[in-house]
Design a protein around this motif. Structure first.
Motif, PDB file in Angstrom:
ATOM      1  N   LEU A 288     -24.564  -1.169  -4.568  1.00 35.73           N
ATOM      2  CA  LEU A 288     -24.131  -1.262  -3.355  1.00 35.73           C
ATOM      3  C   LEU A 288     -22.577  -1.998  -3.309  1.00 35.73           C
ATOM      4  O   LEU A 288     -22.113  -2.210  -2.151  1.00 35.73           O
ATOM      5  CB  LEU A 288     -25.107  -2.629  -2.701  1.00 35.73           C
ATOM      6  CG  LEU A 288     -26.505  -2.384  -2.602  1.00 35.73           C
ATOM      7  CD1 LEU A 288     -27.268  -3.438  -2.255  1.00 35.73           C
ATOM      8  CD2 LEU A 288     -26.708  -1.364  -1.466  1.00 35.73           C
ATOM      9  N   GLY A 289     -22.366  -2.663  -4.279  1.00 41.18           N
ATOM     10  CA  GLY A 289     -20.783  -3.003  -4.612  1.00 41.18           C
ATOM     11  C   GLY A 289     -20.584  -3.890  -5.802  1.00 41.18           C
ATOM     12  O   GLY A 289     -21.074  -4.899  -6.200  1.00 41.18           O
ATOM     13  N   THR A 290     -19.833  -2.896  -6.647  1.00 39.07           N
ATOM     14  CA  THR A 290     -19.960  -3.413  -8.202  1.00 39.07           C
ATOM     15  C   THR A 290     -18.814  -2.846  -8.832  1.00 39.07           C
ATOM     16  O   THR A 290     -18.215  -1.798  -8.328  1.00 39.07           O
ATOM     17  CB  THR A 290     -21.239  -3.103  -8.878  1.00 39.07           C
ATOM     18  OG1 THR A 290     -21.362  -3.682 -10.125  1.00 39.07           O
ATOM     19  CG2 THR A 290     -21.596  -1.759  -8.847  1.00 39.07           C
ATOM     20  N   SER A 291     -18.445  -3.191 -10.273  1.00 38.29           N
ATOM     21  CA  SER A 291     -17.652  -2.226 -10.859  1.00 38.29           C
ATOM     22  C   SER A 291     -18.345  -2.138 -12.211  1.00 38.29           C
ATOM     23  O   SER A 291     -19.148  -2.993 -12.890  1.00 38.29           O
ATOM     24  CB  SER A 291     -16.537  -2.819 -11.284  1.00 38.29           C
ATOM     25  OG  SER A 291     -16.764  -4.314 -11.908  1.00 38.29           O
ATOM     26  N   PHE A 292     -18.413  -0.875 -12.839  1.00 39.21           N
ATOM     27  CA  PHE A 292     -19.182  -0.453 -13.976  1.00 39.21           C
ATOM     28  C   PHE A 292     -18.714   0.661 -14.825  1.00 39.21           C
ATOM     29  O   PHE A 292     -18.055   1.475 -14.393  1.00 39.21           O
ATOM     30  CB  PHE A 292     -20.722  -0.039 -13.646  1.00 39.21           C
ATOM     31  CG  PHE A 292     -21.003   0.868 -12.767  1.00 39.21           C
ATOM     32  CD1 PHE A 292     -21.223   1.950 -13.029  1.00 39.21           C
ATOM     33  CD2 PHE A 292     -20.650   0.500 -11.339  1.00 39.21           C
ATOM     34  CE1 PHE A 292     -21.286   3.178 -12.108  1.00 39.21           C
ATOM     35  CE2 PHE A 292     -20.977   1.699 -10.273  1.00 39.21           C
ATOM     36  CZ  PHE A 292     -20.958   2.985 -10.909  1.00 39.21           C
ATOM     37  N   THR A 293     -19.123   0.665 -16.085  1.00 42.58           N
ATOM     38  CA  THR A 293     -18.736   1.936 -16.811  1.00 42.58           C
ATOM     39  C   THR A 293     -20.094   2.757 -17.227  1.00 42.58           C
ATOM     40  O   THR A 293     -21.228   1.924 -17.047  1.00 42.58           O
ATOM     41  CB  THR A 293     -18.234   1.460 -18.228  1.00 42.58           C
ATOM     42  OG1 THR A 293     -19.216   0.659 -18.954  1.00 42.58           O
ATOM     43  CG2 THR A 293     -17.018   0.693 -18.097  1.00 42.58           C
TER      44      THR A 293
END
Length: 285
Positions: free
Chosen positions: A148-153
């Protein structure tokens, strides 16, 4: 449809994609060096201090039609060549994508009203703008990722899969058994023996190690400065509001904030002035 049948369709889709990229001239030419291709936007090459967010070692592929972008939507394919720095691009919704070398992403020019869906082949890191009414969906070989709204690897290969969340939360669904797992910030999801498992992030450096050498593809100055300011410490770069939408294609590695400001000004005929720990970039008088 069984998972084996899905995999057979995946192989067929990949072959079709490869032929299409080859016909369109989007595949790398072995006789061409590793110099980036730049259009009419000014290109500024230098070494500049930057390390934002990591993506390392994932393998995605383009899915069959029922899992891809909706039929009828105008699509684009963005590809980063072998040996090139991480390619940074902003999608139509404002989300930022960091593509590693040998990576391609297919996405619509305009996202649908109820979802934002992409297909990716290679290594990438995402910073997703929050929009609860339109979840962001990424199709991978091992899992479907919904945010929904995030930052990730993400690290996804034929025999392994892991996802680490830096901010926000991510829903991961296994392709093998259809089971889902909610992964919060500071957590990693692993796929082991066909089962998704959750654990604390073991290596925080994964969010900073990868982007030591990146290329911004026709990005606004506001986006470039935002990413640079995540690394610069006390020396902050600041733009006059009228410059935020100016476009620049630029490759960054390891320079000081003042050198970056100087080179931006030289490329776009701008000025800068230091105000304590802030470097203010303004229009030329």
């Amino acid at each position: 449809m069984t998972f084996r049948e899905q995999n057979n369709k995946v192989n067929e889709s990949w072959n079709q994609l490869y032929l299409r990229l080859e016909q369109d001239g989007l595949l790398p030419d072995e006789n061409i060096g590793n110099k980036p291709t730049i259009g009419l936007i000014p290109l500024l090459k230098w070494t500049a201090a930057v390390a934002v967010l990591l993506i390392s070692g994932l393998t995605f592929y383009f899915w069959p039609q029922q899992n891809q972008i909706s039929i009828g939507q105008e699509k684009r394919v963005l590809q980063n060549e072998i040996g090139h720095p991480t390619l940074v691009s902003t999608l139509q919704d404002g989300s930022t994508v960091y593509l590693s070398e040998q990576t391609s992403i297919e996405y619509p020019v305009s996202f649908a009203e109820n979802k934002r869906e992409v297909s990716l082949l290679g290594n990438a890191f995402f910073e997703i703008d929050a929009d609860p009414a339109r979840p962001f969906i990424i199709h991978t070989t091992s899992a479907i990722i919904e945010v929904l709204g995030t930052s990730f690897t993400v690290e996804s290969r034929e025999s392994s899969f892991s996802l680490s969340v830096k901010t926000g939360k991510v829903k991961v669904t296994s392709r093998e058994n259809g089971k889902s797992l909610l992964v919060n910030f500071g957590e990693t999801a692993l796929l082991q023996a066909g089962e998704l498992q959750r654990q604390p992030i073991a290596d925080l450096s994964q969010f900073t190690n990868y982007l030591q050498h990146i290329h911004f593809k026709d990005q606004t100055l506001s986006n470039i400065i935002r990413i640079m300011n995540e690394r610069t410490g006390e020396n902050r770069l600041q733009l006059s509001p009228e410059l935020e939408s100016r476009l620049l294609a630029v490759t960054l590695s390891s320079e000081s904030p003042e050198e970056i400001a100087r080179l931006i000004c030289r490329a776009l005929n701008l000025n800068y002035v230091r105000q304590q720990n802030t470097l203010c970039i303004t229009s030329a008088n």
